[in-house]
Scaffold this motif. Structure first.
Motif, PDB file in Angstrom:
ATOM      1  N   ASP A  60      39.751  37.379  40.437  1.00  0.00           N
ATOM      2  CA  ASP A  60      38.535  38.174  40.499  1.00  0.00           C
ATOM      3  C   ASP A  60      38.910  39.557  41.007  1.00  0.00           C
ATOM      4  OD1 ASP A  60      36.041  39.246  40.759  1.00  0.00           O
ATOM      5  OD2 ASP A  60      35.355  37.864  42.325  1.00  0.00           O
ATOM      6  N   PRO A  61      38.694  40.611  40.207  1.00  0.00           N
ATOM      7  CA  PRO A  61      39.102  41.946  40.648  1.00  0.00           C
ATOM      8  C   PRO A  61      38.340  42.434  41.880  1.00  0.00           C
ATOM      9  CG  PRO A  61      37.969  42.049  38.523  1.00  0.00           C
ATOM     10  CD  PRO A  61      38.113  40.609  38.879  1.00  0.00           C
ATOM     11  N   LYS A  62      37.178  41.853  42.166  1.00  0.00           N
ATOM     12  CA  LYS A  62      36.391  42.270  43.326  1.00  0.00           C
ATOM     13  C   LYS A  62      36.807  41.540  44.599  1.00  0.00           C
ATOM     14  CE  LYS A  62      32.529  42.853  40.228  1.00  0.00           C
ATOM     15  NZ  LYS A  62      31.432  42.095  39.673  1.00  0.00           N
ATOM     16  N   ALA A  63      37.588  40.464  44.456  1.00  0.00           N
ATOM     17  CA  ALA A  63      37.974  39.657  45.614  1.00  0.00           C
ATOM     18  C   ALA A  63      38.997  40.403  46.470  1.00  0.00           C
ATOM     19  CB  ALA A  63      38.566  38.328  45.159  1.00  0.00           C
TER      20      ALA A  63
END
Length: 151
Positions: A60-63
């Motif tokens: 997940d790029p937002k993690a």
């Protein structure tokens, strides 16, 4: 023709793509070119489901990333102080086989390994239990050493 293609696609549960739809039409005696079936399916938004998987893990790029506690330095001066681990998928004819390995960074010796048909927490925890059971750690001399090397 589009109605017939829609019907074949719906009868397959939305699974059939161009090759199978074209084969069904041919089997039913409908003379139509492959390119025409492709164009009609594309215009109608019909597509088959591919059995191929592109990968297993997508980050997940937002993690937020986990902290790098060893700062990418996988060497250790004393033995049994730093262990590194890896989880690898090995393709077989019967399906994927997962291999979990824990290695001592000082001696580079494999201290535990375990295989499973599934990559789950049980596989990793079992490998960790074996690694803890086989470790040969001498008792720490003081509290500072105990807290610095919690293995």
């Amino acid at each position: 023709m589009t109605e017939k293609i829609r019907e074949i696609h719906a009868d397959s549960g939305g699974i059939y793509g161009l090759p199978r739809v074209h084969a069904v039409l041919k089997r039913e005696g409908v003379h139509v070119g492959r390119k025409r079936v492709e164009r009609l399916m594309r215009e109608d938004g019909l597509a088959g489901i591919s059995p191929r998987r592109k990968g297993f893990t997508r980050r997940d790029p937002k993690a937020t990333l986990a902290p790098d506690l060893v700062e990418r330095d996988f060497t250790a001066d004393p033995p049994n102080r730093l262990r590194v681990t890896d989880l690898t998928m090995i393709p077989t004819t019967e399906g994927p086989l997962w291999l979990s390995v824990i290695r001592d960074a000082f001696s580079r010796r494999v201290v535990a390994r375990e295989t499973s048909a599934r990559a789950d927490a049980d596989l990793v925890l079992t490998t960790l239990e074996y690694a803890l059971a086989t470790r040969e750690v001498e008792p720490a001399q003081d509290e500072v050493a105990k807290s610095a090397y919690p293995l």
